[in-house]
Design a protein around this motif. Structure first.
Motif, PDB file in Angstrom:
ATOM      1  N   VAL A   8       0.855  -1.192   0.000  1.00 12.09           N
ATOM      2  CA  VAL A   8       0.000   0.000   0.000  1.00 12.09           C
ATOM      3  C   VAL A   8       0.890   1.240   0.000  1.00 12.09           C
ATOM      4  CG1 VAL A   8      -1.758   1.294   1.255  1.00 12.09           C
ATOM      5  CG2 VAL A   8      -1.786  -1.203   1.303  1.00 12.09           C
ATOM      6  N   TYR A   9       0.568   2.189  -0.862  1.00 16.15           N
ATOM      7  CA  TYR A   9       1.269   3.476  -0.919  1.00 16.15           C
ATOM      8  C   TYR A   9       0.293   4.591  -0.574  1.00 16.15           C
ATOM      9  CZ  TYR A   9       5.383   1.826  -3.537  1.00 16.15           C
ATOM     10  OH  TYR A   9       6.522   1.209  -3.929  1.00 16.15           O
ATOM     11  N   ARG A  10       0.780   5.611   0.123  1.00 19.14           N
ATOM     12  CA  ARG A  10       0.025   6.855   0.376  1.00 19.14           C
ATOM     13  C   ARG A  10       0.921   7.997  -0.035  1.00 19.14           C
ATOM     14  NH1 ARG A  10      -1.955  11.179   2.299  1.00 19.14           N
ATOM     15  NH2 ARG A  10      -3.808  11.494   3.475  1.00 19.14           N
ATOM     16  N   ILE A  11       0.478   8.805  -0.997  1.00 19.47           N
ATOM     17  CA  ILE A  11       1.283   9.922  -1.491  1.00 19.47           C
ATOM     18  C   ILE A  11       1.143  11.096  -0.529  1.00 19.47           C
ATOM     19  CG2 ILE A  11       1.734  11.468  -3.427  1.00 19.47           C
ATOM     20  CD1 ILE A  11       2.110   8.377  -3.896  1.00 19.47           C
ATOM     21  N   VAL A  12       2.288  11.603  -0.076  1.00 23.22           N
ATOM     22  CA  VAL A  12       2.325  12.708   0.879  1.00 23.22           C
ATOM     23  C   VAL A  12       2.519  14.042   0.163  1.00 23.22           C
ATOM     24  CG1 VAL A  12       3.557  13.652   2.872  1.00 23.22           C
ATOM     25  CG2 VAL A  12       3.238  11.174   2.660  1.00 23.22           C
ATOM     26  N   ALA A  13       3.428  14.084  -0.811  1.00 18.97           N
ATOM     27  CA  ALA A  13       3.718  15.334  -1.512  1.00 18.97           C
ATOM     28  C   ALA A  13       4.218  15.026  -2.920  1.00 18.97           C
ATOM     29  CB  ALA A  13       4.780  16.128  -0.759  1.00 18.97           C
ATOM     30  N   GLY A  14       3.995  15.964  -3.828  1.00 19.04           N
ATOM     31  CA  GLY A  14       4.465  15.815  -5.203  1.00 19.04           C
ATOM     32  C   GLY A  14       3.563  14.913  -6.031  1.00 19.04           C
ATOM     33  N   SER A  15       3.836  14.879  -7.319  1.00 17.94           N
ATOM     34  CA  SER A  15       3.067  14.048  -8.245  1.00 17.94           C
ATOM     35  C   SER A  15       4.008  13.187  -9.067  1.00 17.94           C
ATOM     36  CB  SER A  15       2.238  14.922  -9.190  1.00 17.94           C
ATOM     37  OG  SER A  15       1.247  15.609  -8.470  1.00 17.94           O
ATOM     38  N   VAL A  40       1.113  -8.566  -8.629  1.00 23.23           N
ATOM     39  CA  VAL A  40       0.740  -7.588  -9.661  1.00 23.23           C
ATOM     40  C   VAL A  40       1.939  -6.687  -9.948  1.00 23.23           C
ATOM     41  CG1 VAL A  40      -0.765  -5.646 -10.244  1.00 23.23           C
ATOM     42  CG2 VAL A  40      -1.688  -7.627  -9.029  1.00 23.23           C
ATOM     43  N   ARG A  41       2.363  -6.676 -11.194  1.00 23.22           N
ATOM     44  CA  ARG A  41       3.485  -5.838 -11.616  1.00 23.22           C
ATOM     45  C   ARG A  41       3.081  -4.368 -11.494  1.00 23.22           C
ATOM     46  NH1 ARG A  41       5.976  -6.835 -17.534  1.00 23.22           N
ATOM     47  NH2 ARG A  41       5.581  -4.675 -18.012  1.00 23.22           N
ATOM     48  N   HIS A  42       4.004  -3.519 -11.008  1.00 22.77           N
ATOM     49  CA  HIS A  42       3.716  -2.096 -10.870  1.00 22.77           C
ATOM     50  C   HIS A  42       4.993  -1.275 -10.963  1.00 22.77           C
ATOM     51  CE1 HIS A  42       4.280  -3.872  -6.890  1.00 22.77           C
ATOM     52  NE2 HIS A  42       4.803  -2.728  -6.524  1.00 22.77           N
ATOM     53  N   ALA A  43       4.817   0.012 -11.281  1.00 20.73           N
ATOM     54  CA  ALA A  43       5.959   0.907 -11.457  1.00 20.73           C
ATOM     55  C   ALA A  43       5.535   2.334 -11.144  1.00 20.73           C
ATOM     56  CB  ALA A  43       6.481   0.826 -12.892  1.00 20.73           C
ATOM     57  N   MET A  44       6.544   3.174 -10.883  1.00 21.90           N
ATOM     58  CA  MET A  44       6.337   4.592 -10.625  1.00 21.90           C
ATOM     59  C   MET A  44       7.468   5.346 -11.304  1.00 21.90           C
ATOM     60  SD  MET A  44       7.587   7.280  -8.515  1.00 21.90           S
ATOM     61  CE  MET A  44       8.370   6.488  -7.146  1.00 21.90           C
ATOM     62  N   ARG A  45       7.142   6.486 -11.896  1.00 20.70           N
ATOM     63  CA  ARG A  45       8.187   7.322 -12.498  1.00 20.70           C
ATOM     64  C   ARG A  45       7.923   8.780 -12.170  1.00 20.70           C
ATOM     65  NH1 ARG A  45       6.388   6.386 -18.788  1.00 20.70           N
ATOM     66  NH2 ARG A  45       4.513   7.670 -18.685  1.00 20.70           N
ATOM     67  N   THR A  46       8.982   9.495 -11.891  1.00 22.77           N
ATOM     68  CA  THR A  46       8.892  10.925 -11.603  1.00 22.77           C
ATOM     69  C   THR A  46       9.532  11.697 -12.740  1.00 22.77           C
ATOM     70  OG1 THR A  46      10.986  10.937 -10.408  1.00 22.77           O
ATOM     71  CG2 THR A  46       8.993  10.553  -9.112  1.00 22.77           C
ATOM     72  N   ASP A  47       9.284  12.999 -12.769  1.00 21.85           N
ATOM     73  CA  ASP A  47       9.971  13.866 -13.718  1.00 21.85           C
ATOM     74  C   ASP A  47      10.656  14.962 -12.914  1.00 21.85           C
ATOM     75  OD1 ASP A  47       7.700  15.430 -13.123  1.00 21.85           O
ATOM     76  OD2 ASP A  47       6.706  14.871 -14.978  1.00 21.85           O
ATOM     77  N   ALA A  48      10.485  16.214 -13.242  1.00 19.48           N
ATOM     78  CA  ALA A  48      11.171  17.304 -12.542  1.00 19.48           C
ATOM     79  C   ALA A  48      10.720  17.464 -11.097  1.00 19.48           C
ATOM     80  CB  ALA A  48      10.976  18.617 -13.301  1.00 19.48           C
ATOM     81  N   GLU A  49       9.482  17.062 -10.788  1.00 19.45           N
ATOM     82  CA  GLU A  49       8.947  17.217  -9.435  1.00 19.45           C
ATOM     83  C   GLU A  49       9.171  15.930  -8.630  1.00 19.45           C
ATOM     84  OE1 GLU A  49       4.729  18.381  -7.276  1.00 19.45           O
ATOM     85  OE2 GLU A  49       4.686  17.543  -9.283  1.00 19.45           O
ATOM     86  N   PRO A  50       9.821  16.022  -7.480  1.00 19.94           N
ATOM     87  CA  PRO A  50       9.975  14.818  -6.648  1.00 19.94           C
ATOM     88  C   PRO A  50       8.643  14.424  -6.008  1.00 19.94           C
ATOM     89  CG  PRO A  50      10.863  16.718  -5.504  1.00 19.94           C
ATOM     90  CD  PRO A  50      10.453  17.191  -6.878  1.00 19.94           C
ATOM     91  N   GLN A  51       8.558  13.187  -5.581  1.00 15.24           N
ATOM     92  CA  GLN A  51       7.366  12.712  -4.884  1.00 15.24           C
ATOM     93  C   GLN A  51       7.777  12.028  -3.591  1.00 15.24           C
ATOM     94  OE1 GLN A  51       4.704   9.355  -6.264  1.00 15.24           O
ATOM     95  NE2 GLN A  51       3.274  11.063  -6.372  1.00 15.24           N
ATOM     96  N   LEU A  52       7.041  12.313  -2.531  1.00 15.52           N
ATOM     97  CA  LEU A  52       7.245  11.661  -1.239  1.00 15.52           C
ATOM     98  C   LEU A  52       6.055  10.738  -1.000  1.00 15.52           C
ATOM     99  CD1 LEU A  52       8.710  11.305   1.480  1.00 15.52           C
ATOM    100  CD2 LEU A  52       7.387  13.265   2.320  1.00 15.52           C
ATOM    101  N   ALA A  53       6.332   9.456  -0.779  1.00 17.75           N
ATOM    102  CA  ALA A  53       5.270   8.479  -0.562  1.00 17.75           C
ATOM    103  C   ALA A  53       5.641   7.586   0.624  1.00 17.75           C
ATOM    104  CB  ALA A  53       5.073   7.628  -1.811  1.00 17.75           C
ATOM    105  N   LEU A  54       4.638   7.243   1.400  1.00 14.66           N
ATOM    106  CA  LEU A  54       4.797   6.254   2.460  1.00 14.66           C
ATOM    107  C   LEU A  54       4.288   4.932   1.919  1.00 14.66           C
ATOM    108  CD1 LEU A  54       3.300   8.292   5.424  1.00 14.66           C
ATOM    109  CD2 LEU A  54       5.714   8.051   4.807  1.00 14.66           C
ATOM    110  N   PHE A  55       4.948   3.842   2.272  1.00 14.91           N
ATOM    111  CA  PHE A  55       4.448   2.556   1.811  1.00 14.91           C
ATOM    112  C   PHE A  55       4.615   1.515   2.895  1.00 14.91           C
ATOM    113  CE2 PHE A  55       8.850   1.583   1.137  1.00 14.91           C
ATOM    114  CZ  PHE A  55       8.933   0.200   1.176  1.00 14.91           C
TER     115      PHE A  55
END
Length: 70
Positions: A8-15, A40-55
């Motif tokens: 489980v992930y919860r996004i705290v900041a960024g996109s 289940v295969r999964h992935a995440m990618r960021t660009d110029a904006e960082p993301q902070l996530a709790l998992f």
């Protein structure tokens, strides 16, 4: 990547863009919650904006992560 553990992930900041299975990439931002079932295969990618996530892994804590390359 993929693993046996339910995650489980919860996004705290960024996109960032998230993908589950072979599906489309979807932008997720603060407040979003993602559930990745076992195997289940999964992935995440960021660009110029960082993301902070709790998992958390909520099952099979000793399972191994497998990196999947297309």
């Amino acid at each position: 990547h993929v693993h046996k553990a339910v995650e489980v992930y919860r996004i705290v900041a960024g996109s960032a863009d998230w993908q589950r299975g072979g599906g489309a990439w979807n932008r997720r931002g603060p407040g979003a919650i993602m559930l990745h079932e076992s195997g289940v295969r999964h992935a995440m990618r960021t660009d110029a904006e960082p993301q902070l996530a709790l998992f958390a892994w909520v099952s099979d804590l000793g399972s191994e992560v497998v990196i999947v390359r297309d």
